[in-house]
Design an enzyme around this catalytic site. Sequence first.
Site, short mmCIF file in Angstrom:
data_model
loop_
_atom_site.label_atom_id
_atom_site.label_comp_id
_atom_site.label_asym_id
_atom_site.label_seq_id
_atom_site.Cartn_x
_atom_site.Cartn_y
_atom_site.Cartn_z
N GLY A 112 1.15 -1.24 -0.41
CA GLY A 112 0.07 0.42 0.29
C GLY A 112 0.55 1.42 0.03
N TRP A 139 -1.55 6.67 8.29
CA TRP A 139 -0.08 6.21 8.54
C TRP A 139 0.64 7.35 7.86
CZ3 TRP A 139 1.24 2.39 11.73
CH2 TRP A 139 2.19 1.77 10.57
N GLU A 192 -6.83 1.48 4.45
CA GLU A 192 -7.36 0.36 5.48
C GLU A 192 -9.20 0.36 5.14
OE1 GLU A 192 -6.75 2.48 9.03
OE2 GLU A 192 -4.70 2.86 8.63
N HIS A 222 -4.85 -6.97 7.12
CA HIS A 222 -6.35 -6.16 6.14
C HIS A 222 -6.79 -7.15 5.78
CE1 HIS A 222 -3.49 -1.77 5.61
NE2 HIS A 222 -3.38 -2.42 6.48
N HIS A 267 10.83 0.04 -13.53
CA HIS A 267 11.98 0.50 -13.70
C HIS A 267 12.25 1.26 -14.46
CE1 HIS A 267 13.82 -2.58 -12.06
NE2 HIS A 267 13.47 -3.67 -12.72
N GLU A 284 -5.62 -7.40 22.11
CA GLU A 284 -3.99 -6.78 21.40
C GLU A 284 -4.75 -5.46 21.39
OE1 GLU A 284 -0.68 -7.46 18.35
OE2 GLU A 284 -2.31 -8.68 18.32
#
Length: 388
Positions: free
Chosen positions: A56, A88, A162, A188, A215, A329
Amino acid sequence: MINYPLASSTWDDLEYKAIQSVLDSKMFTMGEYVKQYETQFAKTFGSKYAVMVSSGSTANLLMIAALFFTKKPRLKKGDEIIVPAVSWSTTYYPLQQYGLRVKFVDIDINTLNIDIESLKEAVTDSTKAILTVNLLGNPNNFDEINKIIGGRDIILLEDNCESMGATFNNKCAGTFGLMGTFSSFYSHHIATMEGGCIVTDDEEIYHILLCIRAHGWTRNLPKKNKVTGVKSDDQFEESFKFVLPGYNVRPLEMSGAIGIEQLKKLPRFISVRRKNAEYFLDKFKDHPYLDVQQETGESSWFGFSFIIKKDSGVIRKQLVENLNSAGIECRPIVTGNFLKNTDVLKYFDYTVHNNVDNAEYLDKNGLFVGNHQIELFDEIDYLREVLK
């Protein structure tokens, strides 16, 4: 004690078989599986074109870079771009790297997206672009944003990393602007190991993205294209012809193969996330000391955020310790107020519109826990018990 992690695997045997098919093919670099994934990705979200990249973050990089390489450059060094103060880090870094003047605007403390009234005030004749961020699955109010833009020559871009699967007025988040970016990192909505994608309806932008992804060469461009016009039939020379200052942010072929299987499951994943969210909102309505994110449109509920209510006397540090001790968490809400990162901001050309009081409050009083693509009713009950 119930273990409540931030994320869980979205894979089953189909993804492992997809990986094995790539290994068996002995074609590991970007190829046909990536092309198939891009075709299906564009179809899934209602865009003409999709370009898969390595993350991302690199999707955001190419989104900004492409605007400098159109025949008539859409942006140039020193142009002003408006962003929300909460996102972010790699939402912002490409803006600095391409010399844009960044104007930070406060967020709405309820939706966690850019504050509409502040945005309205911040837009001036100097504004060349607005980069919206759909935070934690929640789309912006694009009706209001488009009213603010009006008929002015202002580019609308979306960081939708997100919020895969979110919609606003039945249109997919990530498709409201000239370009939109997505992430398929492990935590995600779908996971391709690492991975990102850019969608657009603009053919010139699409061809530029194909070029700078690998490139800056012409190899991946169609014979007739908006970058060079018409490619030579001399493949020996044409395969090593470089025309734009690009990167190497190609995805692996196995990421494309995994993504094909993941996209098939996405509708079910989003449905379950929304059912979890409905249950979560019911459990946490009228909570004595925590506010939850207010949905705009139809969120895809990346996670469940909490903002400590003012004057509640609750300290976030203690809240985090309680959650961790209970096996739940939690994380800050993205990076919190990005303007606190003065060590990196010294490299930016930036201004702040008025104040960012809401972003500052979120930074000190916000956190979020995970939402998953599997039912979490027991985990949410447990979370509510811990957060009495």
